[in-house]
Design a protein around this motif. Structure first.
Motif, PDB file in Angstrom:
ATOM      1  N   GLY A 330       0.758  -1.089   0.082  1.00  0.00           N
ATOM      2  CA  GLY A 330       0.011   0.029   0.022  1.00  0.00           C
ATOM      3  C   GLY A 330       0.937   1.149  -0.118  1.00  0.00           C
ATOM      4  O   GLY A 330       1.883   1.204  -0.006  1.00  0.00           O
ATOM      5  N   TRP A 331       0.229   2.487  -0.015  1.00  0.00           N
ATOM      6  CA  TRP A 331       0.929   3.620  -0.012  1.00  0.00           C
ATOM      7  C   TRP A 331       1.754   3.811  -1.046  1.00  0.00           C
ATOM      8  O   TRP A 331       2.821   4.382  -1.016  1.00  0.00           O
ATOM      9  CB  TRP A 331       1.640   3.863   1.403  1.00  0.00           C
ATOM     10  CG  TRP A 331       0.690   3.869   2.574  1.00  0.00           C
ATOM     11  CD1 TRP A 331       0.397   2.992   3.418  1.00  0.00           C
ATOM     12  CD2 TRP A 331       0.081   5.269   3.144  1.00  0.00           C
ATOM     13  NE1 TRP A 331      -0.538   3.463   4.190  1.00  0.00           N
ATOM     14  CE2 TRP A 331      -0.642   4.856   4.133  1.00  0.00           C
ATOM     15  CE3 TRP A 331       0.002   6.494   2.631  1.00  0.00           C
ATOM     16  CZ2 TRP A 331      -1.631   5.642   4.996  1.00  0.00           C
ATOM     17  CZ3 TRP A 331      -0.903   7.443   3.328  1.00  0.00           C
ATOM     18  CH2 TRP A 331      -1.570   6.910   4.293  1.00  0.00           C
ATOM     19  N   VAL A 332       1.240   3.657  -2.327  1.00  0.00           N
ATOM     20  CA  VAL A 332       1.985   3.774  -3.523  1.00  0.00           C
ATOM     21  C   VAL A 332       1.550   4.778  -4.353  1.00  0.00           C
ATOM     22  O   VAL A 332       0.245   4.912  -4.597  1.00  0.00           O
ATOM     23  CB  VAL A 332       1.964   2.367  -4.592  1.00  0.00           C
ATOM     24  CG1 VAL A 332       2.745   2.645  -5.751  1.00  0.00           C
ATOM     25  CG2 VAL A 332       2.529   1.150  -3.940  1.00  0.00           C
ATOM     26  N   GLN A 333       2.107   5.950  -4.796  1.00  0.00           N
ATOM     27  CA  GLN A 333       1.881   7.050  -5.402  1.00  0.00           C
ATOM     28  C   GLN A 333       1.297   6.617  -6.769  1.00  0.00           C
ATOM     29  O   GLN A 333       2.064   5.849  -7.454  1.00  0.00           O
ATOM     30  CB  GLN A 333       3.023   8.019  -5.449  1.00  0.00           C
ATOM     31  CG  GLN A 333       2.648   9.247  -6.137  1.00  0.00           C
ATOM     32  CD  GLN A 333       3.877  10.398  -6.355  1.00  0.00           C
ATOM     33  OE1 GLN A 333       4.459  10.387  -5.432  1.00  0.00           O
ATOM     34  NE2 GLN A 333       3.856  10.888  -7.638  1.00  0.00           N
ATOM     35  N   PRO A 334       0.265   7.066  -7.211  1.00  0.00           N
ATOM     36  CA  PRO A 334      -0.336   6.729  -8.809  1.00  0.00           C
ATOM     37  C   PRO A 334       0.758   7.247  -9.712  1.00  0.00           C
ATOM     38  O   PRO A 334       1.546   8.125  -9.639  1.00  0.00           O
ATOM     39  CB  PRO A 334      -1.549   7.210  -8.489  1.00  0.00           C
ATOM     40  CG  PRO A 334      -1.599   8.429  -7.718  1.00  0.00           C
ATOM     41  CD  PRO A 334      -0.664   7.822  -6.653  1.00  0.00           C
ATOM     42  N   ILE A 335       0.224   6.801 -10.821  1.00  0.00           N
ATOM     43  CA  ILE A 335       1.134   7.364 -11.951  1.00  0.00           C
ATOM     44  C   ILE A 335       0.773   8.783 -12.077  1.00  0.00           C
ATOM     45  O   ILE A 335      -0.072   9.299 -11.841  1.00  0.00           O
ATOM     46  CB  ILE A 335       0.504   6.689 -13.317  1.00  0.00           C
ATOM     47  CG1 ILE A 335       0.978   5.129 -13.253  1.00  0.00           C
ATOM     48  CG2 ILE A 335       1.049   7.111 -14.418  1.00  0.00           C
ATOM     49  CD1 ILE A 335       0.308   4.035 -14.056  1.00  0.00           C
ATOM     50  N   GLY A 336       2.090   9.341 -12.733  1.00  0.00           N
ATOM     51  CA  GLY A 336       2.057  10.987 -12.798  1.00  0.00           C
ATOM     52  C   GLY A 336       3.559  11.256 -12.929  1.00  0.00           C
ATOM     53  O   GLY A 336       4.303  10.381 -12.903  1.00  0.00           O
ATOM     54  N   ALA A 337       3.571  12.249 -13.280  1.00  0.00           N
ATOM     55  CA  ALA A 337       4.792  13.217 -13.920  1.00  0.00           C
ATOM     56  C   ALA A 337       5.473  13.983 -12.607  1.00  0.00           C
ATOM     57  O   ALA A 337       6.619  14.765 -12.777  1.00  0.00           O
ATOM     58  CB  ALA A 337       4.871  13.862 -15.143  1.00  0.00           C
TER      59      ALA A 337
END
Length: 368
Positions: A330-337
């Motif tokens: 858990g606590w994984v930052q979602p896809i993004g730049a």
């Protein structure tokens, strides 16, 4: 007398709690526990697939899966990787020059080294030869081929692995050239961190400066985690006498020292490295890659064990606090730049699991 007895009982209770906490912490570093936790996280992720199999997200995940295969020596894991490769027909993604479409080939090469089946690397050889024969068209922020820092995990290890496997220096030289271009464009010599791309450089002509709420430069945890992961995977392959090896060692050591200094009290790193107050809560993928890279440096005699072992131990304890009861990371930052704030214990991504598996594969070696 009664007060003295109560005080003694309270002290004894606190001492017992302290012993229990110490024993629980020590358990996290036992081989059996590390293997069990890696297996549980891996099984959960394999049963919750996401994205196209050749996607960069799965490229990072399967790098961790292969590390788990080596650590656990489990034929079922090998079979799962082989099934992925067969489903992909052992091909990279469709974009010729895009580093994200090359990362899955790291695992193809690792599998070829085990099986010797040429079909596992033939499509990548063909792709790289076409890559080298086809000029890359720049434009906008695409000033160079690898214009974003994450690319340094995606492509260079695949290029170098292939070059070492085939004894073809041209692939190593190509990787050197393109890495140096990215370094010159994005590496901050003061902070010893990589900007995500030119949009986050304060001194880039024509770019409107972006800073964090506290006025600091924006350096993304996961982006720099990708870079450190790329550095150690390249260094693991390069011969000791390779002409540019010292460049990678220097870059790695500078980043390691800076990253260690930015670790938070819970052992983890925040989504934005220089403004942790604005990003409460540790982030699993960046923290996982940092743990992997720092542990690798200790295990390979590049980082001072006395200085960095406490950092890695603290990080591993922190990472294990992010594992959910069902095994999900858990606590994984979602896809993004860029750094994001919208993630929680329920947030997961395949690359978060990949980072955790890579970290475990090196933490288990610390006492060898």
């Amino acid at each position: 007398m009664k007060k003295i007895v109560v005080t003694i009982i309270a002290i004894a209770a606190l001492f017992s709690v302290s012993i229990a906490q110490t024993q629980e912490t020590q358990k996290l570093f036992e081989d059996s526990y590390i293997k069990k936790t890696m297996k549980t996280a891996l099984d959960w992720q394999l049963h919750h697939p996401k994205h196209k199999l050749y996607d960069w997200t799965n490229g990072a995940f399967y790098a961790g899966v292969f590390a788990a295969y080596e650590t656990l020596d489990d034929k079922n894991i090998y079979n799962a990787i082989e099934a992925m490769g067969e489903a992909n027909r052992w091909k990279p993604g469709p974009r010729l020059h895009h580093a994200d479409d090359h990362v899955i080939c790291q695992t193809y090469i690792d599998m070829y080294r085990v099986s010797g089946e040429r079909k596992m690397i033939r499509p990548f050889i063909e792709t790289l030869d076409e890559f080298m024969a086809t000029p890359y068209e720049t434009g906008g922020i695409r000033k160079i081929t690898w214009w974003w820092c994450d690319a340094l995990f995606m492509a260079p290890p695949a290029f170098v692995k292939l070059g070492i496997t085939l004894d073809e220096e041209k692939y190593l030289k190509l990787s050197d050239k393109l890495w140096k271009e990215t370094y010159d464009l994005l590496y901050d010599q003061e902070e010893h961190l990589y900007a995500r791309d030119v949009n986050y450089k304060l001194d880039e002509p024509g770019i409107e400066p972006r800073t964090e709420a506290n006025g600091e430069k924006i350096f993304w945890s996961r982006g720099n985690g990708w870079v450190m992961g790329g550095l150690v995977r390249v260094l693991e392959e390069l011969p000791a006498d390779w002409p540019t090896r010292d460049f990678y060692i220097q870059n790695y050591k500078e980043m390691a020292a800076r990253v260690a200094s930015l670790q938070q009290e819970d052992g983890l790193w925040r989504a934005s490295l220089l403004d942790p107050e604005s990003y409460p809560g540790g982030e699993a993928s960046g923290s996982g890659f940092f743990t992997y890279a720092l542990a690798w440096g200790i295990n390979n005699g590049i980082l001072d064990k006395g200085k960095y072992l406490p950092v890695v131990e603290k990080a591993w304890i922190g990472l294990n606090s992010l594992i959910q009861p069902d095994g999900r990371v858990g606590w994984v930052q979602p896809i993004g730049a860029d750094p994001r704030k919208n993630f929680s214990a329920d947030s997961w991504e395949v690359y978060g699991t990949g980072a955790f598996l890579l970290a475990g594969s090196e933490v288990i070696k610390l006492d060898e």
